[in-house]
Design a protein around this motif. Structure first.
Motif, PDB file in Angstrom:
ATOM      1  N   ASP A  36       0.823  -1.220   0.000  1.00 20.16           N
ATOM      2  CA  ASP A  36       0.000   0.000   0.000  1.00 20.16           C
ATOM      3  C   ASP A  36       0.852   1.264   0.000  1.00 20.16           C
ATOM      4  OD1 ASP A  36      -2.277  -1.587   0.122  1.00 20.16           O
ATOM      5  OD2 ASP A  36      -2.232  -1.653   2.306  1.00 20.16           O
ATOM      6  N   PHE A  37       1.862   1.285  -0.858  1.00 20.69           N
ATOM      7  CA  PHE A  37       2.751   2.445  -0.963  1.00 20.69           C
ATOM      8  C   PHE A  37       2.040   3.560  -1.723  1.00 20.69           C
ATOM      9  CE2 PHE A  37       6.446   4.515  -3.222  1.00 20.69           C
ATOM     10  CZ  PHE A  37       6.887   5.213  -2.114  1.00 20.69           C
ATOM     11  N   THR A  38       1.953   4.756  -1.130  1.00 19.06           N
ATOM     12  CA  THR A  38       1.273   5.893  -1.764  1.00 19.06           C
ATOM     13  C   THR A  38       2.114   7.151  -1.619  1.00 19.06           C
ATOM     14  OG1 THR A  38       0.061   6.396   0.266  1.00 19.06           O
ATOM     15  CG2 THR A  38      -1.036   4.966  -1.331  1.00 19.06           C
ATOM     16  N   ALA A  39       1.913   8.089  -2.522  1.00 18.26           N
ATOM     17  CA  ALA A  39       2.564   9.398  -2.471  1.00 18.26           C
ATOM     18  C   ALA A  39       1.500  10.471  -2.642  1.00 18.26           C
ATOM     19  CB  ALA A  39       3.615   9.511  -3.568  1.00 18.26           C
ATOM     20  N   PHE A  40       1.632  11.576  -1.919  1.00 15.78           N
ATOM     21  CA  PHE A  40       0.632  12.645  -1.995  1.00 15.78           C
ATOM     22  C   PHE A  40       1.259  13.951  -1.530  1.00 15.78           C
ATOM     23  CE2 PHE A  40       0.313  10.281   1.928  1.00 15.78           C
ATOM     24  CZ  PHE A  40       0.354  11.241   2.913  1.00 15.78           C
ATOM     25  N   ASP A  41       0.608  15.040  -1.884  1.00 14.74           N
ATOM     26  CA  ASP A  41       1.061  16.355  -1.423  1.00 14.74           C
ATOM     27  C   ASP A  41       0.941  16.430   0.099  1.00 14.74           C
ATOM     28  OD1 ASP A  41       1.631  19.223  -1.390  1.00 14.74           O
ATOM     29  OD2 ASP A  41      -0.511  19.449  -1.025  1.00 14.74           O
ATOM     30  N   THR A  42       1.980  16.907   0.756  1.00 11.72           N
ATOM     31  CA  THR A  42       1.955  17.020   2.210  1.00 11.72           C
ATOM     32  C   THR A  42       0.858  17.991   2.618  1.00 11.72           C
ATOM     33  OG1 THR A  42       4.322  16.600   2.340  1.00 11.72           O
ATOM     34  CG2 THR A  42       3.284  17.611   4.259  1.00 11.72           C
ATOM     35  N   PRO A  43      -0.100  17.561   3.412  1.00 13.30           N
ATOM     36  CA  PRO A  43      -1.211  18.454   3.792  1.00 13.30           C
ATOM     37  C   PRO A  43      -0.769  19.502   4.818  1.00 13.30           C
ATOM     38  CG  PRO A  43      -1.412  16.336   4.895  1.00 13.30           C
ATOM     39  CD  PRO A  43      -0.257  16.210   3.969  1.00 13.30           C
ATOM     40  N   ASP A 119      24.534  13.436  -2.447  1.00  8.66           N
ATOM     41  CA  ASP A 119      24.323  14.671  -3.215  1.00  8.66           C
ATOM     42  C   ASP A 119      24.310  15.872  -2.273  1.00  8.66           C
ATOM     43  OD1 ASP A 119      23.658  16.636  -4.955  1.00  8.66           O
ATOM     44  OD2 ASP A 119      21.888  15.646  -5.780  1.00  8.66           O
ATOM     45  N   ASP A 120      25.289  16.765  -2.440  1.00  4.37           N
ATOM     46  CA  ASP A 120      25.393  17.935  -1.572  1.00  4.37           C
ATOM     47  C   ASP A 120      24.523  19.096  -2.042  1.00  4.37           C
ATOM     48  OD1 ASP A 120      27.235  16.666   0.081  1.00  4.37           O
ATOM     49  OD2 ASP A 120      28.947  17.325  -1.135  1.00  4.37           O
ATOM     50  N   ASN A 121      24.016  19.043  -3.247  1.00  7.60           N
ATOM     51  CA  ASN A 121      23.189  20.120  -3.797  1.00  7.60           C
ATOM     52  C   ASN A 121      21.885  19.560  -4.363  1.00  7.60           C
ATOM     53  OD1 ASN A 121      25.114  22.408  -3.488  1.00  7.60           O
ATOM     54  ND2 ASN A 121      26.354  21.167  -4.906  1.00  7.60           N
ATOM     55  N   PRO A 122      21.029  19.017  -3.496  1.00  9.54           N
ATOM     56  CA  PRO A 122      19.757  18.471  -3.997  1.00  9.54           C
ATOM     57  C   PRO A 122      18.867  19.581  -4.529  1.00  9.54           C
ATOM     58  CG  PRO A 122      19.775  18.526  -1.598  1.00  9.54           C
ATOM     59  CD  PRO A 122      21.163  18.892  -2.033  1.00  9.54           C
ATOM     60  N   LYS A 123      18.057  19.234  -5.534  1.00  4.71           N
ATOM     61  CA  LYS A 123      17.168  20.205  -6.153  1.00  4.71           C
ATOM     62  C   LYS A 123      15.795  20.163  -5.488  1.00  4.71           C
ATOM     63  CE  LYS A 123      19.439  19.610 -10.637  1.00  4.71           C
ATOM     64  NZ  LYS A 123      19.259  19.198 -12.050  1.00  4.71           N
ATOM     65  N   PRO A 124      15.185  21.311  -5.247  1.00  2.00           N
ATOM     66  CA  PRO A 124      13.817  21.306  -4.697  1.00  2.00           C
ATOM     67  C   PRO A 124      12.853  20.618  -5.658  1.00  2.00           C
ATOM     68  CG  PRO A 124      14.809  23.492  -4.549  1.00  2.00           C
ATOM     69  CD  PRO A 124      15.714  22.676  -5.412  1.00  2.00           C
ATOM     70  N   ILE A 125      11.877  19.941  -5.083  1.00  2.26           N
ATOM     71  CA  ILE A 125      10.863  19.292  -5.913  1.00  2.26           C
ATOM     72  C   ILE A 125       9.955  20.365  -6.495  1.00  2.26           C
ATOM     73  CG2 ILE A 125       8.894  17.722  -5.879  1.00  2.26           C
ATOM     74  CD1 ILE A 125      10.262  16.168  -3.703  1.00  2.26           C
ATOM     75  N   THR A 126       9.932  20.479  -7.809  1.00  2.00           N
ATOM     76  CA  THR A 126       9.154  21.538  -8.461  1.00  2.00           C
ATOM     77  C   THR A 126       8.095  20.994  -9.409  1.00  2.00           C
ATOM     78  OG1 THR A 126      10.846  21.694 -10.187  1.00  2.00           O
ATOM     79  CG2 THR A 126      11.052  23.192  -8.303  1.00  2.00           C
ATOM     80  N   ALA A 127       8.161  19.730  -9.749  1.00  2.00           N
ATOM     81  CA  ALA A 127       7.202  19.144 -10.696  1.00  2.00           C
ATOM     82  C   ALA A 127       6.779  17.771 -10.176  1.00  2.00           C
ATOM     83  CB  ALA A 127       7.831  19.033 -12.077  1.00  2.00           C
ATOM     84  N   THR A 128       5.952  17.104 -10.966  1.00  2.00           N
ATOM     85  CA  THR A 128       5.518  15.755 -10.579  1.00  2.00           C
ATOM     86  C   THR A 128       6.732  14.844 -10.461  1.00  2.00           C
ATOM     87  OG1 THR A 128       3.395  16.047 -11.680  1.00  2.00           O
ATOM     88  CG2 THR A 128       4.091  13.797 -11.221  1.00  2.00           C
ATOM     89  N   VAL A 148       4.589   5.209  -7.769  1.00  2.00           N
ATOM     90  CA  VAL A 148       3.564   6.200  -7.455  1.00  2.00           C
ATOM     91  C   VAL A 148       4.120   7.590  -7.765  1.00  2.00           C
ATOM     92  CG1 VAL A 148       2.477   4.782  -5.668  1.00  2.00           C
ATOM     93  CG2 VAL A 148       4.317   6.354  -5.044  1.00  2.00           C
ATOM     94  N   SER A 149       3.250   8.558  -7.882  1.00  3.28           N
ATOM     95  CA  SER A 149       3.693   9.918  -8.204  1.00  3.28           C
ATOM     96  C   SER A 149       2.926  10.935  -7.378  1.00  3.28           C
ATOM     97  CB  SER A 149       3.500  10.210  -9.686  1.00  3.28           C
ATOM     98  OG  SER A 149       2.117  10.177 -10.027  1.00  3.28           O
ATOM     99  N   ALA A 150       3.526  12.122  -7.222  1.00  2.00           N
ATOM    100  CA  ALA A 150       2.886  13.218  -6.482  1.00  2.00           C
ATOM    101  C   ALA A 150       3.544  14.523  -6.871  1.00  2.00           C
ATOM    102  CB  ALA A 150       2.981  12.997  -4.977  1.00  2.00           C
ATOM    103  N   MET A 151       2.799  15.609  -6.701  1.00  2.00           N
ATOM    104  CA  MET A 151       3.324  16.961  -6.906  1.00  2.00           C
ATOM    105  C   MET A 151       2.857  17.828  -5.754  1.00  2.00           C
ATOM    106  SD  MET A 151       2.786  19.582 -10.110  1.00  2.00           S
ATOM    107  CE  MET A 151       3.584  21.199 -10.107  1.00  2.00           C
ATOM    108  N   HIS A 152       3.751  18.626  -5.220  1.00  2.00           N
ATOM    109  CA  HIS A 152       3.400  19.436  -4.055  1.00  2.00           C
ATOM    110  C   HIS A 152       2.654  20.707  -4.471  1.00  2.00           C
ATOM    111  CE1 HIS A 152       6.104  22.911  -4.546  1.00  2.00           C
ATOM    112  NE2 HIS A 152       6.971  22.054  -5.066  1.00  2.00           N
TER     113      HIS A 152
END
Length: 411
Positions: A36-43, A119-128, A148-152
């Motif tokens: 039951d692995f799921t991904a979603f926008d953090t509420p 990775d010392d310079n991770p990129k912010p999540i900006t897309a799906t 699974v996929s999600a976008m914030h």
């Protein structure tokens, strides 16, 4: 002998496994793929992160069995390792509430996209973003979840604070109700405060003796609630002084407080119909240094010998210096402060002492203005209601019912 050999080998391997020499062999057989692995926008957040949850599997929930989260910008990869997790539980009530079923889930929040664990310079999540979860034995991957996929996105309303909103609305209605009630009946009952009743007696005594009243606003600036309360009380005291045709002196430590006090006293004299008796020079600035101020006020007491000293506001180590000098000259002394460290000194040296919230109630007590009286009654009613809920919540928690306790939790 050959027929006994398989049984001997089974017994030997079982003994080795019990001694801990062959855990890897058995771990491979007991691990279960993530469920039951799921991904979603953090509420309830401002955006910038996604959340991952999966069902806790007892066979996997061991220190030697970590989970590995992989992420990609496309459903078919390439996949990059994000983090390795061990024994996570869904202990985020701001996202999942306070349900007992939370212990059945694991949770992780991802804010950055890493192209490697180092990775010392991770990129912010900006897309799906696409995720999958693997369970490992520390050396190799043994099972994958589905992709699974999600976008914030940012949230306009934080649902975890809805209890605060409910309390604010209830509190506001209670206050407005009592203000309306006070306008219809200005004589609402307020517990008698002897120190405030003694103010008129002190002013009358000073008038009879032909001596001034000394009023101190404490040592904090106008940003302090106790100073605001002290200046409000000053207006009521100054009006009584004007009615008695007496004299009040207000030495100040802060120039802004001095300006406010001058306007408050001027307004009080105007309301009393004695604007000509107002003397601006009686409200004056001394210094902002703590003990220099205390020394100057002590000298003022010794020279002018006021018949009544009123100490309202917030005080520090100088409180005993001031009150001892006032007691030495024989003045009636009334103090009011919310500084718990200075209360013992005022109680010892003063005739009357307002403690804690009595300082804030003093203005409503003296003026009987509907707005202040209603606000005071509404606050007292709400405090009583909260105390009742706390008592009921304690009894309910003892019985295993946690609803009332959870009602007051904020995250």
């Amino acid at each position: 002998m050959n027929k006994m050999m398989p049984w001997f080998r089974i017994l030997f391997l079982g003994l080795i496994s019990l001694l801990g020499f062959n855990n890897d062999i058995f771990a491979q057989n007991t691990l279960v793929s993530p469920q039951d692995f799921t991904a979603f926008d953090t509420p309830n957040d401002a955006g910038g992160s996604v959340s991952l949850t999966w069902r806790v599997v007892p066979e996997n929930n061991k220190p030697e069995v970590p989970y590995l989260i992989l992420a990609a910008t496309a459903p078919d990869g390439p996949w990059f390792e994000q983090t390795t997790l061990v024994n996570l539980k869904s202990d985020y009530p701001q996202y999942f509430g306070l349900s007992a079923s939370n212990k059945l889930w694991s949770y992780c929040e991802i804010t950055d996209f890493k192209q490697s664990l180092t990775d010392d310079n991770p990129k912010p999540i900006t897309a799906t973003t696409y995720f999958k979860l693997a369970v490992t034995d520390g050396s190799k991957t043994l099972g994958f979840s589905s992709v699974v996929s999600a976008m914030h996105q940012g949230n306009w309303f934080d649902a975890s604070k809805i209890n605060i909103l409910i309390f604010v609305v209830i509190f506001s209605f209670v206050i407005m109700f009592f203000i309306s009630l006070a306008r219809k009946n200005p004589d609402l009952f307020i517990r008698r405060i002897p120190g405030l009743d003694a103010i008129e007696e002190a002013i009358g005594r000073a008038t009879e003796m032909g001596k001034p009243i000394l009023y101190l606003n404490g040592l904090d600036g106008m940003g302090s609630l106790s100073t605001i309360a002290a200046t409000s009380i000053l207006g009521k005291v100054a009006r009584k002084v004007a009615n008695y045709d007496s004299q009040i002196k207000v030495p100040c430590r802060d120039p802004i407080v001095m300006s406010v006090c001058q306007e408050v006293v001027r307004e009080a004299y105007l309301e009393a119909g004695r604007p000509d008796a107002y003397n601006q020079d009686n409200i004056f600035f001394i210094t902002d240094d703590q003990f220099a101020y205390a020394a100057a006020v002590d000298g003022l007491m010794v020279r002018h010998k006021p018949a009544a000293n009123l100490y309202m506001g917030y005080y520090y180590a100088e409180s005993l210096l001031l009150a001892e000098t006032g007691a030495a000259i024989g003045a009636i002394q009334i103090a009011g402060t919310d500084s718990i460290t200075q209360l013992p000194f005022f109680i010892t040296t003063c005739d009357y002492t307002l403690m804690g919230e009595e300082l804030y109630a003093a203005s409503a007590y003296l003026s009987r203005e509907p707005l202040q009286t209603g606000s005071l009654k509404g606050q007292d009613f709400t405090k009583g209601l909260i105390i009742l809920i706390l008592i009921l919540g304690s009894l309910a928690s003892t019985a295993g019912i946690t609803f009332l306790v959870n009602l007051f939790k904020t995250f």
